[in-house]
Design a protein around this motif. Structure first.
Motif, PDB file in Angstrom:
ATOM      1  N   UNK A  46      13.459  -4.190  -2.443  1.00 46.25           N
ATOM      2  CA  UNK A  46      14.674  -3.628  -3.044  1.00 46.25           C
ATOM      3  C   UNK A  46      14.324  -2.616  -4.128  1.00 46.25           C
ATOM      4  N   UNK A  47      13.328  -2.940  -4.964  1.00 47.17           N
ATOM      5  CA  UNK A  47      12.894  -2.008  -6.004  1.00 47.17           C
ATOM      6  C   UNK A  47      12.339  -0.729  -5.381  1.00 47.17           C
ATOM      7  N   UNK A  48      11.606  -0.886  -4.280  1.00 45.80           N
ATOM      8  CA  UNK A  48      11.079   0.284  -3.593  1.00 45.80           C
ATOM      9  C   UNK A  48      12.183   1.167  -3.036  1.00 45.80           C
ATOM     10  N   UNK A  49      13.236   0.552  -2.502  1.00 45.50           N
ATOM     11  CA  UNK A  49      14.365   1.320  -1.982  1.00 45.50           C
ATOM     12  C   UNK A  49      15.086   2.057  -3.105  1.00 45.50           C
ATOM     13  N   UNK A  50      15.256   1.372  -4.237  1.00 47.00           N
ATOM     14  CA  UNK A  50      15.885   2.023  -5.392  1.00 47.00           C
ATOM     15  C   UNK A  50      15.069   3.235  -5.835  1.00 47.00           C
ATOM     16  N   UNK A  51      13.750   3.065  -5.852  1.00 50.06           N
ATOM     17  CA  UNK A  51      12.879   4.175  -6.257  1.00 50.06           C
ATOM     18  C   UNK A  51      12.973   5.332  -5.269  1.00 50.06           C
ATOM     19  N   UNK A  52      12.992   5.008  -3.971  1.00 47.70           N
ATOM     20  CA  UNK A  52      13.062   6.050  -2.949  1.00 47.70           C
ATOM     21  C   UNK A  52      14.382   6.807  -3.004  1.00 47.70           C
ATOM     22  N   UNK A  53      15.465   6.102  -3.379  1.00 46.77           N
ATOM     23  CA  UNK A  53      16.792   6.719  -3.445  1.00 46.77           C
ATOM     24  C   UNK A  53      17.092   7.295  -4.822  1.00 46.77           C
ATOM     25  N   UNK A  54      16.108   7.252  -5.732  1.00 48.40           N
ATOM     26  CA  UNK A  54      16.264   7.780  -7.093  1.00 48.40           C
ATOM     27  C   UNK A  54      17.420   7.084  -7.822  1.00 48.40           C
ATOM     28  N   UNK A  55      17.478   5.761  -7.699  1.00 47.08           N
ATOM     29  CA  UNK A  55      18.516   4.977  -8.352  1.00 47.08           C
ATOM     30  C   UNK A  55      17.883   4.072  -9.403  1.00 47.08           C
ATOM     31  N   UNK A  56      18.507   4.034 -10.581  1.00 53.13           N
ATOM     32  CA  UNK A  56      18.039   3.161 -11.651  1.00 53.13           C
ATOM     33  C   UNK A  56      18.991   1.974 -11.741  1.00 53.13           C
ATOM     34  N   UNK A  57      18.662   0.833 -11.125  1.00 52.32           N
ATOM     35  CA  UNK A  57      19.599  -0.302 -11.115  1.00 52.32           C
ATOM     36  C   UNK A  57      19.847  -0.868 -12.496  1.00 52.32           C
ATOM     37  N   UNK A 112       0.833  -1.207   0.000  1.00 50.64           N
ATOM     38  CA  UNK A 112       0.000   0.000   0.000  1.00 50.64           C
ATOM     39  C   UNK A 112       0.870   1.259   0.000  1.00 50.64           C
ATOM     40  N   UNK A 113       1.965   1.239   0.753  1.00 47.77           N
ATOM     41  CA  UNK A 113       2.880   2.386   0.775  1.00 47.77           C
ATOM     42  C   UNK A 113       3.528   2.592  -0.594  1.00 47.77           C
ATOM     43  N   UNK A 114       3.942   1.485  -1.212  1.00 46.30           N
ATOM     44  CA  UNK A 114       4.536   1.574  -2.541  1.00 46.30           C
ATOM     45  C   UNK A 114       3.522   2.108  -3.547  1.00 46.30           C
ATOM     46  N   UNK A 115       2.277   1.637  -3.426  1.00 41.87           N
ATOM     47  CA  UNK A 115       1.228   2.096  -4.335  1.00 41.87           C
ATOM     48  C   UNK A 115       0.968   3.585  -4.192  1.00 41.87           C
ATOM     49  N   UNK A 116       0.996   4.064  -2.948  1.00 40.97           N
ATOM     50  CA  UNK A 116       0.796   5.505  -2.709  1.00 40.97           C
ATOM     51  C   UNK A 116       1.914   6.310  -3.358  1.00 40.97           C
ATOM     52  N   UNK A 117       3.154   5.860  -3.168  1.00 43.29           N
ATOM     53  CA  UNK A 117       4.291   6.566  -3.762  1.00 43.29           C
ATOM     54  C   UNK A 117       4.222   6.538  -5.288  1.00 43.29           C
TER      55      UNK A 117
END
Length: 205
Positions: free
Chosen positions: A180-191, A42-47
């Motif tokens: 992990x994908x959520x953390x990448x998104x939060x840190x503005x990183x494109x793995x 739900x948090x990821x969906x909100x973001x």
């Protein structure tokens, strides 16, 4: 055997009670896991929704500035036409060339200011477009993270029905990938871009 208030359990009774207790504990663990995954999803969906709105807002700002730039270039072209007419008038007989020379100089000066203004709006539009693309890419990352959590929840539900522990471990793995994908998104990183070199490794904030 039972009598006089005593009840003696046989080996089979102990085995059944242990199995029931283990099953309840297993089901409880899955229930807790599912609740946690649902919250994270739900948090990821909100973001994801928030970044999608940001991308749309930035794109709208880019369109507004692009319109401003087009208006400035049209104004620039109008001044150019007037300058050309003044230059043409200078060559006509029985006219005061100094008068039109002053007009040509004025139009040329005004055109420079208009050109700078148009270029400023174009640069601003390009910057908004860049921000919109970055926000949209981040939205896709949040969407992937949300999808992974949803898949993990589905696997946990199947695990509850089948009691296959390997499915539970698979659910944990998928959930971990989603986090992990959520953390990448939060840190503005494109793995993917970082690994392949085909995209930006760090997205603009």
């Amino acid at each position: 055997m039972s009598g006089h208030g005593f009840h003696v359990h046989g080996p089979h009774d102990h085995a059944v009670e242990h199995a029931a207790h283990s099953a309840d504990k297993f089901s409880g663990n899955i229930a807790v896991t599912t609740a946690i995954l649902a919250t994270v999803g739900a948090l990821f969906g909100y973001q994801g929704g928030a970044t999608q709105n940001e991308a749309a807002l930035y794109k709208n700002n880019a369109a507004i500035d692009k319109t401003q730039a087009a208006n400035s270039w049209n104004y620039y072209q109008a001044k150019s036409n007037k300058q050309n007419l003044a230059e043409l008038a200078m060559t006509l007989p029985n006219v005061d060339p100094e008068k039109y020379k002053a007009e040509v100089a004025r139009y040329r000066s005004e055109k420079e200011d208009i050109k700078k203004d148009a270029e400023k709006w174009e640069a601003s539009s390009a910057e908004w477009n860049k921000k919109s693309d970055a926000a949209l890419h981040q939205h896709h990352q949040w969407a992937l993270a949300t999808t992974a959590e949803q898949i993990a929840i589905s696997l946990a539900a199947i695990t509850l029905l089948t009691h296959r522990r390997w499915l539970l471990y698979t659910a944990y793995a998928v959930a971990g990938a989603g986090i992990a994908l959520g953390l990448f998104a939060a840190l503005h990183i494109d793995p993917i871009g970082a690994l392949t070199g085909s995209g930006v490794a760090a997205l603009p904030h």
